[in-house]
Enzyme design. Structure first.
Site, short mmCIF file in Angstrom:
data_model
loop_
_atom_site.label_atom_id
_atom_site.label_comp_id
_atom_site.label_asym_id
_atom_site.label_seq_id
_atom_site.Cartn_x
_atom_site.Cartn_y
_atom_site.Cartn_z
N ARG A 287 120.19 47.20 17.94
CA ARG A 287 119.48 46.36 18.90
C ARG A 287 119.29 47.07 20.23
O ARG A 287 118.25 46.94 20.88
CB ARG A 287 120.24 45.04 19.13
CG ARG A 287 119.92 43.98 18.12
CD ARG A 287 120.23 42.58 18.63
NE ARG A 287 120.18 41.65 17.52
CZ ARG A 287 121.25 41.17 16.89
NH1 ARG A 287 122.45 41.54 17.27
NH2 ARG A 287 121.12 40.34 15.89
N GLY A 288 120.30 47.81 20.65
CA GLY A 288 120.22 48.52 21.93
C GLY A 288 119.06 49.49 21.96
O GLY A 288 118.30 49.56 22.94
#
Length: 348
Positions: A287-288
């Protein structure tokens, strides 16, 4: 036929808000690209969190919806249409449209699951054979902003529902064998005070960005903030008028950024460096990486550019990663500082 609903309650102008640049930038980028995944704003009480969030909604261009539709259905995009509107279109019905301000929905702390998701009128369904759906706050927030103050005090199962809907863009209500599904595409904005408890890491990770805000210490700035607020309270319309030009410039900038966002390119070498930073910081999942790429593109578009540069990434990456780092209770270094140090190593 197109009508316009006017906003009756005066809203403090976004461009009049002094300081809190990190929070303002996170909100603007989420308005340019809602797929960034919302923003969690953590900070001291009385730092203008609610004022700023209401002000950004007032800054956005109006949206076109199907008239009298409880889900703010888009006139042409099926992903943003309720099943009822899709059925009407399939049946060849002519539907009127109207313009509304971008919905800004507050979720109160004491809200129930039915209030959030909506509920099905079982009695009517059994007696008349009609599926009657009472829309909840997720329906009202479709294509808008859903704001949860003190999100860290909200029941975990409600936070789970919120985050699932925000991620999938749909809300499904199932009860007594009856199922209703409707679009729920919104920018989720949460705020809270860290002294009142942190969100669980797995929930925190689902917010695209994390902005930290502190009480302004500079006496001159504090006086400026107090004076501006007093002027607005005494004569809101004069204050709004005073900032109208700045508001228009920022509104035009956001609209232009939304228009060119899909054309913005981020070079492979920069994408590699973003992933290198995430890997070396031991960030769980991807996600980052995804959010940082999206945010960097949105920031480039905000500045009117079609190519992401290193400075774009440096500006947004702390917002995207600081809440994804594993916390060591004995660590003396702030997670935001840790991200900046790693970015300096990788990019410089």
């Amino acid at each position: 036929m197109t009508t316009t609903k006017d906003n009756i309650r005066p809203v403090f102008p976004f461009t009049a808000i002094v300081g809190q640049e990190e929070m303002k930038l996170a909100l603007i980028l989420n308005m340019i690209d809602p797929k960034i995944g919302g923003v969690m704003i953590m900070g001291d009480r009385g730092t203008g969190k609610s004022t700023t969030i209401r002000a950004i909604a007032d800054l956005l261009p109006q949206i076109s919806i199907i008239q009298d539709d409880a889900f703010n259905s888009h006139p042409t995009d099926t992903d943003l249409m309720s099943e009822f509107v899709q059925d009407s279109i399939r049946n060849g019905e002519s539907l009127s449209t109207t313009l509304i301000n971008v919905p800004m929905v507050d979720l109160p702390l004491g809200a129930t699951e039915d209030r959030l998701c909506g509920t099905i009128d079982i009695e009517k369904a059994l007696n008349e054979g009609v599926k009657t759906f009472e829309p909840g706050l997720l329906a009202k927030a479709n294509r808008g902003i859903l704001y949860v103050d003190e999100v860290n005090l909200l029941d975990d199962h409600l936070v789970d529902i919120l985050l699932d809907s925000a991620a999938s863009g749909w809300n499904t209500v199932e009860r007594e064998g009856i199922s209703i599904r409707h679009p729920a595409r919104f920018v989720l904005v949460g705020s809270g005070n860290p002294e009142e408890g942190e969100l669980r890491p797995q929930l925190l990770d689902r917010f695209g960005m994390h902005a930290e805000i502190r009480t302004v210490k500079d006496p001159a700035l504090r006086v400026q903030i107090v004076e501006q607020r007093s002027q607005f309270d005494q004569n809101p319309h004069l204050c709004i008028q005073e900032y109208q030009d700045k508001q228009n410039v920022l509104k035009a900038k956001i609209i232009h950024a939304q228009d060119i966002l899909n054309e913005v390119i981020i070079d492979f070498s920069l994408r590699m460096k973003i992933s290198q930073v995430c890997g070396q910081l031991d960030v769980d999942g991807l996600r980052g990486d995804i959010v940082t790429n999206r945010a960097a593109k949105a920031f480039a578009a905000y500045n009117g550019r079609l190519n992401v540069i290193v400075d774009d990434i440096k500006t947004v990456i702390t917002l995207c990663l600081r809440h994804r780092l594993r916390k060591d209770p004995l660590d003396t270094i702030d997670s935001g500082l840790k991200v900046q140090q790693m970015v300096a190593e990788v990019f410089d």
